[in-house]
Write an enzyme that holds these catalytic residues in place. Structure first.
Site, short mmCIF file in Angstrom:
data_model
loop_
_atom_site.label_atom_id
_atom_site.label_comp_id
_atom_site.label_asym_id
_atom_site.label_seq_id
_atom_site.Cartn_x
_atom_site.Cartn_y
_atom_site.Cartn_z
N CYS B 119 18.03 5.87 -21.18
CA CYS B 119 17.43 7.15 -20.83
C CYS B 119 17.04 7.79 -22.15
O CYS B 119 17.89 8.28 -22.88
CB CYS B 119 18.42 8.04 -20.07
SG CYS B 119 17.72 9.68 -19.71
N CYS B 122 17.62 11.83 -22.19
CA CYS B 122 18.96 12.44 -22.12
C CYS B 122 20.00 11.36 -21.85
O CYS B 122 20.32 10.58 -22.73
CB CYS B 122 19.00 13.56 -21.09
SG CYS B 122 18.14 13.23 -19.55
N SER B 123 20.51 11.30 -20.63
CA SER B 123 21.65 10.42 -20.37
C SER B 123 21.68 9.98 -18.91
O SER B 123 22.75 9.72 -18.38
CB SER B 123 22.94 11.16 -20.72
OG SER B 123 22.96 12.40 -20.04
N CYS B 124 20.52 9.90 -18.27
CA CYS B 124 20.48 9.49 -16.87
C CYS B 124 21.02 8.06 -16.75
O CYS B 124 20.71 7.19 -17.57
CB CYS B 124 19.07 9.59 -16.32
SG CYS B 124 18.50 11.30 -16.28
#
Lengths: 114, 218
Positions: B119, B122-124
Site C-alpha cells: 500500500c 498508507c497501510s491498507c
C-alpha cells in the site's frame, strides 16, 4: 528547483521514491494503539470517519508531523482534526476531557519522557 | 520501570478507560485517544461495548485464517476458482467474516507470475484474513520501493525470483485489498489440508517470500 514535487506529490504519496533498506521491524501494539485501531474501525462502521477520510486526515497533518509522529499518533490527531472539521467536537471540549482523563492518574508518578 | 501497584479507583466511572493497574501516566496521545473515545461515547455516537468487541475481533484475526484459505485452495480446485473469482465470498465460505466494506482480490502465483502486495499511500492490508500488518509494511522503504524495484525488495527478504518470471505488484486501496495465493511447494502431495496450512506464513501471503517445504525437517 524541486518545489514542483511538493505540488505533484503529497506527503503520503511515496510510491516510487528513493528509500533505504527495509528493516523488518514489528512490534506488539501498545494497549492505547490497539484501542485507537478499534476506534478507527468503529468510526468507519458508523460512517463518522471512513478509511479514506482518515488517510486524507493523516496526509493533511503535513510532512513534519507525518515524519515525527508514530503511526497511531498520526491517526488519533487526524481523528481529532476531522471531528473538529465536522463540528462533532470542538478543540475546547477535547482539551477539557484530556485534562479530566489525566486527572485520573494524579496519584501516579510521572515517568513520561517529555 | 517502576513496580506495578494496585490503583485504587474511588471515582465513579460508567465507561471503561485505561488499564486499572498502571505504573506510569499515559502519554499525550494515549490521553487524546481516551478523551476522543469517551466524548463520542457520551454523545451516543457508538457504545463502549462496540470498542471492546472490535478489540476482540482484531485479536481474533491472525495469518492462520489466510493460511486456511490457501490450504483449501491448494486442495479443492472448485473452491480455488470461486476464491479467485471473488476473494471475499470465497473467504466467507470458510466462515471468515469481513468486518469492513473492503473487497478482496486473491492473486495466484504461478510458475510464470509472482505477486507482491503493497500500500504505497498508507497501510491498507487484508486485515480480516491476516490481522494487522507488520510495521515494515507501513514504513517508507517497503512502500516506496516495492513498486519500482520489486526484485531488489524481494532479495532483501531472501527471495530470488528468476528473470523469466513476471513480478506483479498490486497497490492496495481503502476498499480493494489483496491476498497472495502462493504456489504449493513440491513434495507436499501427502500432506493434508491442516498440515499444508501450517506451511503458509503471513509473509508468503504478502508475497515477499515463497512457501517452502523441507521434507527432511518435517
Amino acid at each position: 528547483m524541486g518545489t514542483e514535487n511538493l505540488v505533484r506529490k503529497l506527503p503520503n504519496d511515496i510510491g516510487g521514491d528513493e528509500a533505504g533498506k527495509i528493516e523488518r521491524v514489528e512490534h506488539e501494539l501498545l494497549p492505547w494503539e490497539k484501542r485507537c485501531h478499534a476506534l478507527a474501525d468503529v468510526l468507519d462502521f458508523h460512517k463518522i470517519i471512513n478509511t479514506e477520510e482518515k488517510r486524507r486526515g493523516v496526509e493533511s497533518l503535513g510532512a513534519e508531523m507525518i515524519g515525527k509522529l508514530s503511526y497511531y499518533e498520526r491517526w488519533i490527531v487526524a481523528f481529532a482534526n476531522i471531528l473538529f472539521q465536522k463540528g462533532i467536537l470542538t478543540p475546547g471540549e477535547l482539551a477539557v476531557k484530556m485534562s479530566e482523563v489525566e486527572g485520573r492518574f494524579s496519584d501516579v508518578p510521572d515517568t513520561r519522557q517529555s | 520501570m517502576s513496580e506495578q501497584h494496585d490503583h485504587d479507583h474511588d471515582h465513579d466511572h460508567d465507561h471503561d478507560h485505561a488499564p486499572i493497574t498502571v505504573d506510569e501516566k499515559p502519554g499525550y496521545f494515549d490521553l487524546m485517544e481516551t478523551a476522543v473515545r469517551e466524548l463520542l461515547i457520551e454523545r451516543k455516537l457508538f457504545g463502549a461495548d462496540e470498542i471492546r468487541r472490535q478489540i476482540e475481533v482484531l485479536d481474533s484475526r491472525t495469518p492462520a485464517l489466510g493460511a486456511k484459505v490457501v490450504a483449501r485452495a491448494w486442495t479443492d480446485a472448485d473452491f480455488k476458482s470461486r476464491l479467485l473469482e471473488n476473494g471475499r465470498t470465497g473467504c466467507e465460505e470458510l466462515g471468515i467474516t469481513f468486518y469492513d466494506d473492503t473487497q478482496l482480490i486473491v492473486l495466484e502465483n504461478t510458475p510464470a507470475v509472482h505477486n507482491l502486495i503493497v500500500c504505497t499511500l498508507c497501510s491498507c492490508y487484508p486485515r480480516p484474513v491476516l490481522g494487522l500488518p507488520p510495521d515494515w509494511y507501513k514504513l517508507k522503504p517497503y512502500r516506496a520501493r516495492a513498486v519500482y524495484e520489486p526484485r531488489a525488495v524481494l532479495e532483501e527478504f531472501g527471495t530470488s525470483i528468476p528473470d523469466d518470471v513476471e513480478i506483479r505488484v498490486s497497490d492496495s486501496t481503502a476498499i480493494i485489498r489483496y491476498l497472495v495465493l502462493p504456489m504449493r511447494p513440491v513434495g507436499t502431495e501427502h500432506l493434508n489440508e491442516a498440515q499444508l496450512a501450517d506451511l503458509v506464513t503471513r509473509d508468503a501471503m504478502i508475497g515477499v517470500i515463497q512457501v517452502g517445504y523441507d521434507r527432511e525437517a518435517a
